[in-house]
Design a protein around this motif. Sequence first.
Motif, PDB file in Angstrom:
ATOM      1  N   PRO A   1      56.851  61.461  54.733  1.00  0.00           N
ATOM      2  CA  PRO A   1      56.151  60.026  55.049  1.00  0.00           C
ATOM      3  C   PRO A   1      54.474  60.453  54.672  1.00  0.00           C
ATOM      4  CG  PRO A   1      57.524  60.331  56.948  1.00  0.00           C
ATOM      5  CD  PRO A   1      57.917  61.693  55.967  1.00  0.00           C
ATOM      6  N   GLY A   2      54.104  59.581  53.799  1.00  0.00           N
ATOM      7  CA  GLY A   2      52.754  59.667  53.478  1.00  0.00           C
ATOM      8  C   GLY A   2      52.267  60.808  52.472  1.00  0.00           C
ATOM      9  N   MET A   3      53.377  61.548  52.304  1.00  0.00           N
ATOM     10  CA  MET A   3      53.116  62.474  51.080  1.00  0.00           C
ATOM     11  C   MET A   3      53.770  62.280  49.772  1.00  0.00           C
ATOM     12  SD  MET A   3      52.996  65.965  53.695  1.00  0.00           S
ATOM     13  CE  MET A   3      52.079  66.816  52.507  1.00  0.00           C
TER      14      MET A   3
ATOM     15  N   GLY B   1      52.395  59.246  43.323  1.00  0.00           N
ATOM     16  CA  GLY B   1      51.403  58.999  44.348  1.00  0.00           C
ATOM     17  C   GLY B   1      52.336  59.135  45.904  1.00  0.00           C
ATOM     18  N   THR B   2      51.215  58.686  46.675  1.00  0.00           N
ATOM     19  CA  THR B   2      51.869  58.883  48.088  1.00  0.00           C
ATOM     20  C   THR B   2      52.653  57.513  48.515  1.00  0.00           C
ATOM     21  OG1 THR B   2      49.936  58.078  49.091  1.00  0.00           O
ATOM     22  CG2 THR B   2      50.258  60.357  49.119  1.00  0.00           C
ATOM     23  N   GLY B   3      52.678  56.460  47.548  1.00  0.00           N
ATOM     24  CA  GLY B   3      53.655  55.217  47.902  1.00  0.00           C
ATOM     25  C   GLY B   3      52.772  54.327  48.716  1.00  0.00           C
ATOM     26  N   THR B   4      53.427  53.051  48.480  1.00  0.00           N
ATOM     27  CA  THR B   4      52.700  52.011  49.119  1.00  0.00           C
ATOM     28  C   THR B   4      53.956  51.136  49.598  1.00  0.00           C
ATOM     29  OG1 THR B   4      50.735  51.782  47.826  1.00  0.00           O
ATOM     30  CG2 THR B   4      51.646  49.748  48.944  1.00  0.00           C
TER      31      THR B   4
ATOM     32  N   GLN C   1      47.415  56.383  45.512  1.00  0.00           N
ATOM     33  CA  GLN C   1      47.494  55.022  45.900  1.00  0.00           C
ATOM     34  C   GLN C   1      46.856  54.833  47.232  1.00  0.00           C
ATOM     35  OE1 GLN C   1      52.098  55.654  44.787  1.00  0.00           O
ATOM     36  NE2 GLN C   1      51.716  53.328  45.106  1.00  0.00           N
ATOM     37  N   LEU C   2      45.874  53.995  47.401  1.00  0.00           N
ATOM     38  CA  LEU C   2      44.941  53.771  48.512  1.00  0.00           C
ATOM     39  C   LEU C   2      45.702  53.244  49.650  1.00  0.00           C
ATOM     40  CD1 LEU C   2      41.545  53.374  46.972  1.00  0.00           C
ATOM     41  CD2 LEU C   2      42.284  55.356  48.080  1.00  0.00           C
ATOM     42  N   ASP C   3      46.427  52.206  49.395  1.00  0.00           N
ATOM     43  CA  ASP C   3      47.123  51.432  50.334  1.00  0.00           C
ATOM     44  C   ASP C   3      48.455  51.861  50.744  1.00  0.00           C
ATOM     45  OD1 ASP C   3      45.903  48.886  48.241  1.00  0.00           O
ATOM     46  OD2 ASP C   3      44.898  49.450  50.236  1.00  0.00           O
ATOM     47  N   SER C   4      48.746  52.377  51.893  1.00  0.00           N
ATOM     48  CA  SER C   4      49.884  53.029  52.426  1.00  0.00           C
ATOM     49  C   SER C   4      50.843  51.822  52.598  1.00  0.00           C
ATOM     50  CB  SER C   4      49.634  53.789  53.502  1.00  0.00           C
ATOM     51  OG  SER C   4      49.051  53.112  54.728  1.00  0.00           O
TER      52      SER C   4
END
Lengths: 114, 113
Positions: free
Chosen positions: A39-41, B104-107, B6-9
């Motif tokens: 998550p978040g990575m 990226g960390t994903g949205t 990706q600024l928006d999670s």
Amino acid sequence: NAGVTQTPKFRVLKTGQSMTLLCAQDMNHEYMYWYRQDPGMGLRLIHYSVGEGTTAKGEVPDGYNVSRLKKQNFLLGLESAAPSQTSVYFCASSYVRISGNTIYFGEGSWLTVV
Amino acid sequence: AQSVTQLDSQVPVFEEAPVELRCNYSSSVSVYLFWYVQYPNQGLQLLLKYLSGSTLVKSINGFEAEFNKSQTSFHLRKPSVHISDTAEYFCATFNFGNEKLTFGTGTRLTIIP
């Protein structure tokens, strides 16, 4: 037309146990990869292989080993599982060069280490 | 080194409203750009890609993304979202030099009925 197949899909391990995740692809791809998703990575590359009999380290290789004895299979091993290795693992494959082509992902393996 | 931001999670959007998911990248060399979609409990699927040519690329389900070299961006847009678009979206770059795919960390896109 199976594409990229991962087994097992779900597994719970105790700390210190070992296990192997199997990835199989039927597209005759040269490159294969193992990623983990947290998550978040996003996705982080663990190990990859550019052909049968070859392996290389990715971003987060510690605690994992891999083998590519056959072109179609790429195994990810955890010799002594740790809670930090609780994650979703994705295998992927692609042609020799990704240019003009795409990388194909398996459906994931959910691993929990307790 | 290349990186993808990706600024928006998380992005909540009402059904039938437009949406934009932002992606910025940094790289010292030319890259290919991708958007992947991950539906709940599934693997990643390629949504669309930019390799060369027209800077605007489109998917079959109404998404589009525009490569902007000066702003190093590859934002994903859809003019009207549907409940079935609920998923996590990942932007990725492929570096020619080291043949490395960076995500990226994903949205997480949530559609509100």
